[in-house]
Design a protein around this motif. Structure first.
Motif, PDB file in Angstrom:
ATOM      1  N   GLU A 121     136.273  92.629  28.522  1.00 38.79           N
ATOM      2  CA  GLU A 121     135.863  91.336  27.948  1.00 38.79           C
ATOM      3  C   GLU A 121     136.948  90.782  27.020  1.00 38.79           C
ATOM      4  O   GLU A 121     137.235  89.591  27.040  1.00 38.79           O
ATOM      5  CB  GLU A 121     134.540  91.474  27.188  1.00 38.79           C
ATOM      6  CG  GLU A 121     133.325  91.485  28.086  1.00 38.79           C
ATOM      7  CD  GLU A 121     132.027  91.704  27.326  1.00 38.79           C
ATOM      8  OE1 GLU A 121     132.047  91.775  26.075  1.00 38.79           O
ATOM      9  OE2 GLU A 121     130.992  91.809  27.993  1.00 38.79           O
ATOM     10  N   GLU A 122     137.566  91.676  26.218  1.00 38.09           N
ATOM     11  CA  GLU A 122     138.635  91.249  25.315  1.00 38.09           C
ATOM     12  C   GLU A 122     139.835  90.730  26.103  1.00 38.09           C
ATOM     13  O   GLU A 122     140.427  89.719  25.755  1.00 38.09           O
ATOM     14  CB  GLU A 122     139.075  92.412  24.410  1.00 38.09           C
ATOM     15  CG  GLU A 122     138.075  92.724  23.311  1.00 38.09           C
ATOM     16  CD  GLU A 122     138.385  94.007  22.562  1.00 38.09           C
ATOM     17  OE1 GLU A 122     139.504  94.547  22.706  1.00 38.09           O
ATOM     18  OE2 GLU A 122     137.500  94.482  21.831  1.00 38.09           O
ATOM     19  N   GLU A 142     130.680 101.468  28.256  1.00 41.38           N
ATOM     20  CA  GLU A 142     130.535 100.396  27.255  1.00 41.38           C
ATOM     21  C   GLU A 142     131.903 100.025  26.680  1.00 41.38           C
ATOM     22  O   GLU A 142     132.234  98.847  26.560  1.00 41.38           O
ATOM     23  CB  GLU A 142     129.597 100.895  26.137  1.00 41.38           C
ATOM     24  CG  GLU A 142     129.000  99.831  25.275  1.00 41.38           C
ATOM     25  CD  GLU A 142     128.056  98.898  26.022  1.00 41.38           C
ATOM     26  OE1 GLU A 142     127.980  97.744  25.606  1.00 41.38           O
ATOM     27  OE2 GLU A 142     127.423  99.315  27.001  1.00 41.38           O
ATOM     28  N   ARG A 157     133.928  98.173  29.292  1.00 37.63           N
ATOM     29  CA  ARG A 157     133.416  96.817  29.455  1.00 37.63           C
ATOM     30  C   ARG A 157     133.909  95.924  28.298  1.00 37.63           C
ATOM     31  O   ARG A 157     134.330  94.799  28.515  1.00 37.63           O
ATOM     32  CB  ARG A 157     131.883  96.831  29.509  1.00 37.63           C
ATOM     33  CG  ARG A 157     131.258  95.537  30.018  1.00 37.63           C
ATOM     34  CD  ARG A 157     129.752  95.634  30.079  1.00 37.63           C
ATOM     35  NE  ARG A 157     129.135  96.023  28.822  1.00 37.63           N
ATOM     36  CZ  ARG A 157     129.025  95.231  27.754  1.00 37.63           C
ATOM     37  NH1 ARG A 157     129.483  94.017  27.786  1.00 37.63           N
ATOM     38  NH2 ARG A 157     128.448  95.666  26.651  1.00 37.63           N
ATOM     39  N   GLN A 158     133.882  96.470  27.062  1.00 33.22           N
ATOM     40  CA  GLN A 158     134.358  95.702  25.907  1.00 33.22           C
ATOM     41  C   GLN A 158     135.848  95.385  26.039  1.00 33.22           C
ATOM     42  O   GLN A 158     136.281  94.271  25.762  1.00 33.22           O
ATOM     43  CB  GLN A 158     134.123  96.481  24.609  1.00 33.22           C
ATOM     44  CG  GLN A 158     132.684  96.431  24.129  1.00 33.22           C
ATOM     45  CD  GLN A 158     132.470  97.263  22.871  1.00 33.22           C
ATOM     46  OE1 GLN A 158     133.259  98.144  22.554  1.00 33.22           O
ATOM     47  NE2 GLN A 158     131.392  96.979  22.159  1.00 33.22           N
TER      48      GLN A 158
END
Length: 161
Positions: free
Chosen positions: A76-77, A69, A72-73
């Protein structure tokens, strides 16, 4: 209970399983789901799609899930940052020309990549969709694909040296 096939008692018994990978009919990696014992024993566990939901397995997969998680964050950033930079980006190249129009050399996809890298956007060579090198002066909109799958038209200016 009612008798089923071959004299076995029919039951609605379920076995808790932790999924080791995304599986369309059951759920996402790390989910705890209840399945029939035979499905778990004969298919999910041997195929390494799931593992029995023991305390040890649950704890291990909870940690893996939080790490994924976070990764993935972070990804994305990074993608959002690249998109912000790409929206405002323009590149210009100074080149010598024969007659003020035709270049001695050319501006290639590799040049554009190097220009992007100087502005903080690092991409693979196949992301710059330049059909052939630019050989004239002027302004060009070069399509560039970013990791999120979006394509940006980057303004490229070729000016005299």
């Amino acid at each position: 209970a009612a008798m089923g096939v071959r004299g076995y008692k029919k039951t609605n018994r379920r076995v808790p399983i932790v999924l080791l990978q995304d599986y369309p009919s059951l759920g996402r990696k790390g989910d705890e789901v209840g399945v029939r014992p035979g499905y778990a024993r004969n298919y999910l566990v041997p195929q390494k799609i799931g593992a029995y939901a023991t305390l040890e397995n649950l704890a291990k997969h909870a940690v893996e899930r939080t790490q994924e998680e976070l990764a993935r964050q972070a990804e994305e950033e990074r993608i959002a940052k690249v998109q912000q930079v790409m929206e405002k980006l323009t590149l210009s190249f100074k080149r010598l020309s024969k007659d003020g129009e035709t270049l001695y050399g050319s501006v290639t996809a590799k040049n554009i990549l190097q220009g992007l890298a100087k502005k903080g956007v690092v991409l693979d060579e196949d992301k710059v969709e330049l059909s052939e090198p630019i050989k004239t002066m002027g302004e060009f909109a070069v399509p560039v694909k970013v990791p999120s799958g979006d394509t940006f038209k980057v303004p490229v200016y070729v000016v005299p040296k």
